[in-house]
Scaffold this motif. Structure first.
Motif, PDB file in Angstrom:
ATOM      1  N   ALA A  75     -11.590   5.025  -4.848  1.00 37.98           N
ATOM      2  CA  ALA A  75     -10.550   6.406  -5.125  1.00 37.98           C
ATOM      3  C   ALA A  75      -9.498   6.247  -4.121  1.00 37.98           C
ATOM      4  N   ALA A  76      -9.779   5.958  -2.795  1.00 37.93           N
ATOM      5  CA  ALA A  76      -8.765   6.028  -1.777  1.00 37.93           C
ATOM      6  C   ALA A  76      -7.687   4.718  -1.969  1.00 37.93           C
ATOM      7  N   ILE A  77      -8.105   3.733  -2.396  1.00 37.19           N
ATOM      8  CA  ILE A  77      -7.367   2.576  -2.491  1.00 37.19           C
ATOM      9  C   ILE A  77      -6.338   2.946  -3.622  1.00 37.19           C
ATOM     10  N   SER A  78      -6.954   3.321  -4.584  1.00 35.08           N
ATOM     11  CA  SER A  78      -5.971   3.705  -5.970  1.00 35.08           C
ATOM     12  C   SER A  78      -5.196   4.882  -5.580  1.00 35.08           C
ATOM     13  N   LEU A  79      -5.437   5.820  -4.882  1.00 31.42           N
ATOM     14  CA  LEU A  79      -4.763   6.841  -4.634  1.00 31.42           C
ATOM     15  C   LEU A  79      -3.490   6.586  -3.727  1.00 31.42           C
ATOM     16  N   PHE A  80      -3.810   5.678  -2.616  1.00 32.28           N
ATOM     17  CA  PHE A  80      -2.769   5.301  -1.906  1.00 32.28           C
ATOM     18  C   PHE A  80      -1.835   4.207  -2.547  1.00 32.28           C
ATOM     19  N   GLY A  81      -2.390   3.279  -3.267  1.00 29.88           N
ATOM     20  CA  GLY A  81      -1.839   2.440  -4.179  1.00 29.88           C
ATOM     21  C   GLY A  81      -0.879   2.971  -4.859  1.00 29.88           C
ATOM     22  N   MET A  82      -1.335   4.070  -5.413  1.00 34.86           N
ATOM     23  CA  MET A  82      -0.261   4.886  -6.384  1.00 34.86           C
ATOM     24  C   MET A  82       0.726   5.437  -5.598  1.00 34.86           C
ATOM     25  N   ILE A  83       0.483   6.049  -4.384  1.00 33.15           N
ATOM     26  CA  ILE A  83       1.484   6.720  -3.367  1.00 33.15           C
ATOM     27  C   ILE A  83       2.489   5.887  -3.048  1.00 33.15           C
ATOM     28  N   ILE A  84       2.013   4.505  -2.532  1.00 33.26           N
ATOM     29  CA  ILE A  84       3.072   3.458  -1.987  1.00 33.26           C
ATOM     30  C   ILE A  84       3.814   2.989  -3.216  1.00 33.26           C
ATOM     31  N   ALA A  85       3.106   2.804  -4.602  1.00 32.09           N
ATOM     32  CA  ALA A  85       3.954   2.448  -5.619  1.00 32.09           C
ATOM     33  C   ALA A  85       5.082   3.436  -5.667  1.00 32.09           C
ATOM     34  N   VAL A  86       4.817   4.495  -5.883  1.00 27.51           N
ATOM     35  CA  VAL A  86       5.793   5.461  -6.230  1.00 27.51           C
ATOM     36  C   VAL A  86       6.833   5.570  -5.205  1.00 27.51           C
ATOM     37  N   TYR A  87       6.510   5.375  -3.691  1.00 22.19           N
ATOM     38  CA  TYR A  87       7.481   5.553  -2.498  1.00 22.19           C
ATOM     39  C   TYR A  87       8.199   4.357  -2.707  1.00 22.19           C
ATOM     40  N   LEU A  88       7.776   3.265  -3.257  1.00 22.85           N
ATOM     41  CA  LEU A  88       8.715   1.994  -2.991  1.00 22.85           C
ATOM     42  C   LEU A  88       9.669   2.010  -4.484  1.00 22.85           C
ATOM     43  N   GLY A  89       8.990   2.584  -5.647  1.00 26.43           N
ATOM     44  CA  GLY A  89       9.830   2.465  -6.722  1.00 26.43           C
ATOM     45  C   GLY A  89      10.857   3.285  -6.628  1.00 26.43           C
ATOM     46  N   VAL A  90      10.730   4.420  -6.247  1.00 25.07           N
ATOM     47  CA  VAL A  90      11.877   5.626  -6.104  1.00 25.07           C
ATOM     48  C   VAL A  90      12.649   5.339  -4.861  1.00 25.07           C
ATOM     49  N   THR A  91      12.573   4.660  -4.025  1.00 23.51           N
ATOM     50  CA  THR A  91      13.363   4.514  -2.808  1.00 23.51           C
ATOM     51  C   THR A  91      14.053   3.182  -2.487  1.00 23.51           C
ATOM     52  N   VAL A  92      13.300   2.178  -2.940  1.00 22.50           N
ATOM     53  CA  VAL A  92      13.966   0.904  -2.635  1.00 22.50           C
ATOM     54  C   VAL A  92      15.528   0.667  -3.240  1.00 22.50           C
ATOM     55  N   VAL A  93      15.450   0.573  -4.520  1.00 24.81           N
ATOM     56  CA  VAL A  93      16.667   0.221  -5.264  1.00 24.81           C
ATOM     57  C   VAL A  93      17.566   1.390  -4.950  1.00 24.81           C
ATOM     58  N   HIS A  94      17.131   2.742  -4.976  1.00 24.28           N
ATOM     59  CA  HIS A  94      18.056   3.803  -4.759  1.00 24.28           C
ATOM     60  C   HIS A  94      18.680   3.644  -3.475  1.00 24.28           C
ATOM     61  N   ARG A  95      17.980   3.184  -2.457  1.00 21.99           N
ATOM     62  CA  ARG A  95      18.653   3.332  -1.053  1.00 21.99           C
ATOM     63  C   ARG A  95      19.650   2.119  -1.119  1.00 21.99           C
ATOM     64  N   GLU A  96      19.792   0.919  -1.785  1.00 22.09           N
ATOM     65  CA  GLU A  96      20.686  -0.008  -1.952  1.00 22.09           C
ATOM     66  C   GLU A  96      21.874   0.644  -2.518  1.00 22.09           C
ATOM     67  N   LEU A  97      21.720   1.568  -3.403  1.00 26.19           N
ATOM     68  CA  LEU A  97      22.549   2.198  -4.220  1.00 26.19           C
ATOM     69  C   LEU A  97      23.459   3.236  -3.109  1.00 26.19           C
ATOM     70  N   GLU A  98      22.648   3.962  -2.507  1.00 22.92           N
ATOM     71  CA  GLU A  98      22.935   5.220  -1.742  1.00 22.92           C
ATOM     72  C   GLU A  98      23.604   4.444  -0.355  1.00 22.92           C
ATOM     73  N   GLN A  99      23.103   3.533   0.082  1.00 21.23           N
ATOM     74  CA  GLN A  99      23.758   3.147   1.435  1.00 21.23           C
ATOM     75  C   GLN A  99      24.869   2.133   1.093  1.00 21.23           C
ATOM     76  N   LYS A 100      24.851   1.769  -0.219  1.00 19.07           N
ATOM     77  CA  LYS A 100      26.387   0.675  -0.619  1.00 19.07           C
ATOM     78  C   LYS A 100      26.004  -0.615  -0.220  1.00 19.07           C
ATOM     79  N   THR A 101      24.535  -0.978  -0.017  1.00 18.50           N
ATOM     80  CA  THR A 101      24.319  -2.568   0.516  1.00 18.50           C
ATOM     81  C   THR A 101      24.599  -3.192  -0.973  1.00 18.50           C
TER      82      THR A 101
END
Lengths: 263, 342
Positions: A57-83
């Motif tokens: 359950a811990a692996i699944s929960l934190f895997g999910m949190i990390i996946a959401v964190y990566l999914g919503v920030t990584v590409v968005h940061r590229e657009l936001e910071q104009k890289t």
């Protein structure tokens, strides 16, 4: 093309590896896995059963949190910071850029899951348990699940801001985990509204079926890590579903960003 | 497409280029109040997009091997035009071709280097890692990458910062590393959006020299800038963009009027002290001449149709010392202001 996609993926992996947030999340996951030992000691039944359930359950929960964190920030940061102003004018297609980003994030998730699984196995071994095919199958299903969440979060981040996309991804995760319940509700006719039943049935088809990957203690689909009926065929079916869902999500994300003005 | 085929083909050709941005949605009723649209009660709940025309019917050509300056005040549409050229945004109407091909196009991208305005790069990378990534994306072979990175870091004055993360770079250093990544694959066309901003005078000179070097290598350079003195120094031709439209294009010698537009006269006080200059200043005020008092000297700018003899006679009468009399012809700044105010 492959070299360009790999270059983007490698850079994304480097970016996430140098992000402290990832280490903090990993630390919490490890703490929760280690915490399962204490809970196991308090259990009336075999402590290994509880350690396995809580660890997965811990692996699944934190895997999910990390996946959401990566999914919503990584590409968005590229657009936001104009890289993207540096990347997109280079000789590559936007599709290659997105595929590279997804592959980099997926590689990050694999590394995170391997580390968490390693700690989990060490804990099991300390209590006389150990690795088994059943555990490997369960971990593969968790991997498939977090990849689906990653692709959903990525699509949502292309449609809206990172905070809303994060909340929507979590909401979809909860709904997806409840797919069995939604299906039962829709078929029982207890809602009393045929339109609502139809809507629930349609939602069940469209929403990601995360229940498919939930094996820790779950027996409703005759799938549990504690049962003998948890077959490789089931893992293959669930993985096939994940691959299909990821391809659809990536296709929609590419369609969304293909002609988007990067202002 | 070989380089020899390009002789007759312009490096860049924009025709009827338009870009409209939807900035927000406003209710029709609100628009009706402002006179933008006839209001109808049944449409009150509907909304219409509010649009901003960033670029309107813009057309220009950049010839191979020339340095072309794109000038214009803030918000005039220079960066929007460049972004359309680089495939970052898409035109609402019109076409833009680079080396005869519509953009965005992978083959064209291979021949173009681009430095964005106020560049932000991956700050978690070191300078060498960043250039390595740029080179890899541009298809520079593994064998030549390391040599090219070393050469370019040397050329932009960042050889000492090879292993430093970009997050520790100053604005000027980011501008330099941005130039290096734009040149990593030895492109035929270099597009620089405000390459001189954030640089000190020495840095500006180095960038000007670098642009000059690119010209001598037969490269085409398009750059936008606010620093008109630099533009005057290095550009073969300029285009002036105001409110999204191209106002003027051509060689500076053709655009700037050769005739004398003003006469500059500088007077210093004579042996009788500063009182003499006060009277001359009063005279200038009466005539409507522009004056400036700098360190005890009075600078006059006499309009084109004014004979300076009157002022000089008065100065001699007041025993003031004549420091200089200079005919002033139109500068790029004058042209820029004239076009911006039109």
């Amino acid at each position: 093309m492959i070299d360009r996609v790999l270059a983007i993926a490698g850079n994304t992996l480097r970016e996430t590896n140098r992000n402290r947030v990832m280490y903090v999340l990993l630390l919490f996951a490890v703490m929760m896995i280690l915490g399962s030992v204490t809970m196991g000691k308090l259990a009336l039944q075999d402590p290994l059963i509880l350690i396995k359930d809580l660890g997965l359950a811990a692996i699944s929960l934190f895997g999910m949190i990390i996946a959401v964190y990566l999914g919503v920030t990584v590409v968005h940061r590229e657009l936001e910071q104009k890289t993207v102003y540096f990347i997109i004018p280079k000789p590559l297609h936007r599709t290659e850029f997105l595929l590279g980003k997804f592959m980099g994030m997926a590689a990050t998730l694999v590394i995170q899951l391997v580390v968490m699984s390693g700690v989990f196995l060490l804990v099991l071994m300390a209590y006389g348990g150990g690795g088994s095919q059943v555990l490997l199958k369960a971990l593969l299903l968790i991997l498939a699940e977090v990849m689906v969440i990653l692709s959903v979060a990525l699509l949502l981040s292309s449609l809206t801001g990172p905070i809303l996309a994060g909340f929507l991804s979590l909401a979809l995760f909860v709904l997806g985990r409840s797919s069995e319940f939604i299906a039962t509700l829709a078929s029982s006719g207890r809602t009393g509204l045929s339109g609502l039943d139809l809507l629930l049935r349609a939602a069940n088809y469209v929403l990601p079926d995360f229940h498919l990957f939930a094996v820790s203690g779950a027996v409703s689909r005759r799938v549990s890590i504690h049962g003998e009926f948890f077959s490789w065929a089931y893992v293959g079916y669930a993985s096939g579903y994940a691959v299909l869902y990821i391809l659809i999500m990536l296709g929609l994300t590419i369609f969304r960003l293909r002609r988007k003005d990067l202002v | 497409m070989g380089k020899t085929d390009d002789i007759a083909v312009p490096a860049i050709r924009a025709e009827g280029l338009c870009k409209t941005f939807v900035v927000c949605f406003v209710p029709i009723a609100k628009l009706a109040k402002s006179g933008a649209k006839e209001g109808r009660p049944e449409l009150d709940r509907k909304v219409l997009p509010r649009q901003v025309e960033a670029v309107r019917d813009l057309g220009f050509e950049v010839r191979p091997g020339e340095i072309f300056g794109l000038l214009g005040p803030n918000g005039s549409g220079k960066t929007t035009t460049i972004k359309m050229m680089m495939g970052l945004i898409f035109p609402t109407a019109g076409t833009i071709e680079v080396f005869g091909e519509s953009v965005p196009n992978l083959e064209v991208k291979r021949r173009v280097g681009y430095l964005p305005e106020n560049p932000t790069f991956y700050d978690y990378l070191r300078a060498d890692e960043f250039l390595e990534l740029s080179a890899r994306l541009c298809g520079v072979s593994k064998r030549t990458r390391r040599r090219r990175i070393r050469e370019l870091l040397e050329r932009v004055g960042l050889a000492e910062a090879l292993n430093r993360p970009l997050r520790k770079f100053s604005k000027g250093m980011l501008q330099r590393i941005g130039l290096a990544q734009a040149l990593i694959h030895d492109p035929d066309l270099v597009v620089l959006d405000e390459p001189l901003s954030g640089l000190d005078p020495l840095g500006r000179k180095e960038v000007r020299d670098l642009i000059g070097e690119l010209r001598s290598q037969g490269k085409t350079v398009l750059f936008s800038s606010h620093i008109l003195s630099d533009v005057e120094m290095i550009c073969d031709r300029v285009g002036i963009v105001v409110r999204g439209r191209l106002r003027d294009i051509g060689k500076l010698s053709n655009l700037l009027s050769a005739r004398v537009t003003e006469t500059g006269v500088v007077l210093a006080c004579g042996p009788e002290g500063p009182g003499s200059l006060a009277e001359l200043a009063a005279m200038a005020l009466e005539r409507g001449w522009e004056t400036l008092d700098v360190e005890g000297r009075l600078r006059f700018r006499l309009p084109q149709d004014t004979d300076p003899a009157e002022l000089l006679r008065a100065a001699l009468d007041q025993s003031a010392r004549v420091v200089s009399v200079t005919p002033i012809s139109e500068s790029l700044e004058d042209l820029f202001v004239r076009e911006a105010m039109r």
